[in-house]
Design an enzyme around this catalytic site. Structure first.
Site, PDB file in Angstrom:
ATOM      1  N   HIS A 441     -53.564 -38.828  11.702  1.00  0.00           N
ATOM      2  CA  HIS A 441     -52.833 -38.826  10.242  1.00  0.00           C
ATOM      3  C   HIS A 441     -51.377 -38.242  10.377  1.00  0.00           C
ATOM      4  O   HIS A 441     -50.598 -38.360   9.398  1.00  0.00           O
ATOM      5  CB  HIS A 441     -53.906 -38.475   9.200  1.00  0.00           C
ATOM      6  CG  HIS A 441     -53.667 -38.995   7.825  1.00  0.00           C
ATOM      7  ND1 HIS A 441     -52.516 -39.660   7.582  1.00  0.00           N
ATOM      8  CD2 HIS A 441     -54.488 -39.297   7.041  1.00  0.00           C
ATOM      9  CE1 HIS A 441     -52.753 -40.411   6.612  1.00  0.00           C
ATOM     10  NE2 HIS A 441     -54.041 -40.255   5.901  1.00  0.00           N
ATOM     11  N   ASP A 445     -50.768 -43.957   9.080  1.00  0.00           N
ATOM     12  CA  ASP A 445     -51.221 -43.932   7.655  1.00  0.00           C
ATOM     13  C   ASP A 445     -51.916 -45.107   7.492  1.00  0.00           C
ATOM     14  O   ASP A 445     -52.031 -45.919   8.283  1.00  0.00           O
ATOM     15  CB  ASP A 445     -49.774 -43.777   6.726  1.00  0.00           C
ATOM     16  CG  ASP A 445     -49.102 -42.430   7.009  1.00  0.00           C
ATOM     17  OD1 ASP A 445     -49.745 -41.436   6.856  1.00  0.00           O
ATOM     18  OD2 ASP A 445     -47.629 -42.733   7.218  1.00  0.00           O
TER      19      ASP A 445
END
Length: 470
Positions: A441, A445
């Site tokens: 992350h 995304d």
């Protein structure tokens, strides 16, 4: 040790450019044992693969300085071998390297250059053995004139291998040459086979052997799940627990997995794919493909092609985190997570974007065979940029994989299951599969990964009965 013998130091070689140390797993020779050149003297464990260290000279095993289980840095002395002083015999290139390294300072810079000139890395030795090349004819571009892997490849491209094969003396200097002339693969008989992974495994079944039906639950499985065999300590009477020794390989896996989950903030997503057309296409082509190519046409080959094409559209998936930068790799090198009875290895298909479905199928078969037979080399384990795990081969329908550090993502291909699906307000039985994606992350995304998975889905559902393998 007799007066006509001398002790020669044996150091830990640099098995790969990125490796700085290795762990001694087992000594294959004891002090006093006779040793022939190229004969394995010990097994070592690295973060990538198991390997054997071959002796570079003939002699008798002397002192063992690195104990089993000890981690040794590259260049550190692991043992000493007693060798003859050399009266009446010509030293091998490796002995010449040792002699030149210990020569008097009066020899000056020429001595230093000579010592590096005949210090060959395992990768150079293996490549030379496979192509029957006399390394004394190769011009080195490394430090002190040392021969690198690129030098050997350049020599092969210029036709040097053909010239070396024509020289009887040179062919005799590499035992693999005789094996190749007899129709045997050099990698099986090469004296450098000690650099290969040595984890015991069952031999692969001969071609044409019928694979038994695994189950009748609607799952499309390629193999029957295996039950691991684990050696444990003897259990005392009345005890309610027992202990399993942690092997160096298991310890390396634990360290790498902990590093991944500690440093990488994992996120997870999944998408369902209709792979009915792939099932029909594979069933139509698999027999002819097996007869023509000698390898199995698996569902994984179709998936890899779909993944590669999706990465081309979303190259950020082919990246890794570098503190203040995100490094996007141009080459798409797919790592395949392959499980054995006691470990998980990730051999790499290099430049997968340059291969068609048939080429990917051959690579999958080759890497799977090497893994089963314990013949993976370090080159097979390095350079991966994106990992795919075929968890569906053992019946999984959903998984949350740990990212193969330092990559940005890992994709799992789950079992193909027949399900009732609504299509145009009608119910049809279709072959469905889940694709699960774990992502870093820091780099990725939900939006970009959702689009990536949708592109993989479109690519998989876009296969038709007219799709070409070549």
């Amino acid at each position: 040790m007799s007066e006509n013998q001398k002790l020669t130091d044996v150091t830990m070689p640099q098995l790969a450019e990125s490796l700085v140390s290795a762990t001694i797993a087992k000594w294959l020779k004891k002090p006093g044992d006779s040793i022939e050149q190229y004969e394995p003297i010990c097994e070592v464990i690295t973060d990538k693969v198991n390997a054997e260290i071959p002796s570079t000279l003939d002699g008798v095993m002397g002192d063992i300085l690195a104990q089993e289980g000890q981690t040794v840095n590259v260049g550190d002395i692991i043992c000493r071998i007693a060798v003859a002083s050399g009266e009446g015999t010509a030293p091998s290139p490796q002995l010449a390297a040792v002699a030149s390294a210990s020569a008097s300072p009066q020899q000056g810079a020429g001595s230093e250059e000579g010592s590096m000139r005949f210090r060959y890395s395992p990768a150079v030795q293996t490549l030379a053995a496979e192509h029957q090349i006399d390394l004394s004819q190769v011009q080195g571009s490394g430090m002190g004139g040392r021969i690198t892997r690129k030098d050997v490849l350049a020599y092969i491209e210029k036709g040097g291998a053909a010239r070396s094969q024509g020289a009887p003396a040179q062919a005799a200097s590499f035992p693999g040459a005789q094996a190749q002339s007899e129709g045997v693969q050099p990698s099986g008989t090469s004296p450098f086979q000690g650099l290969q992974h040595q984890t015991p495994a069952e031999p692969s079944p001969p071609l044409g052997t019928a694979i038994p039906n695994v189950r009748h639950s609607g799952l499309h499985l390629t193999e029957s799940p295996k039950i691991p065999t684990i050696e444990v300590e003897g259990m005392e009477g009345g005890r309610s627990e027992y202990f399993i020794d942690v092997t160096p390989m298991r310890n390396a896996i634990a360290r790498n997995m902990r590093q991944s989950v500690t440093e990488i903030p994992h996120a997870w997503t999944m998408i369902e794919v209709d792979v009915t057309n792939i099932v029909l296409l594979r069933n139509q082509l698999k027999d002819e493909f097996k007869r023509k190519e000698g390898v199995n046409l698996t569902y994984l080959a179709f998936l890899l092609k779909a993944v590669v094409n999706a990465i081309k559209d979303y190259p950020i998936m082919n990246s890794f985190w570098a503190v203040d930068k995100i490094v996007v790799k141009r080459d798409i090198n797919l790592s395949l997570a392959v499980g054995t009875e006691d470990s998980v290895l990730t051999p790499v298909i290099h430049r997968a974007d340059q291969k068609n479905i048939a080429g990917l199928a051959r690579e999958i078969e080759d890497l799977a065979r090497k893994t089963r037979e314990g013949k993976l080399k370090l080159d097979d384990m390095q350079g991966g940029t994106f990992t795919v795990n075929n968890t569906g081969s053992f019946g999984s329908i959903l998984s949350y994989p740990i990212i193969n550090y330092p990559q940005a993502a890992i994709l799992t291909f789950e079992s193909i299951v027949k399900k009732p699906v609504v299509i145009n307000d009608m119910i049809a039985v279709r072959s469905m599969a889940n694709l699960c994606l774990s992502l870093d992350h820091r780099i990725l995304d939900g939006v970009i990964c959702g689009r990536f998975l949708q592109r993989v889905k479109d690519n998989l559902e876009g296969y038709t009965l007219d799709t070409k393998l070549y």
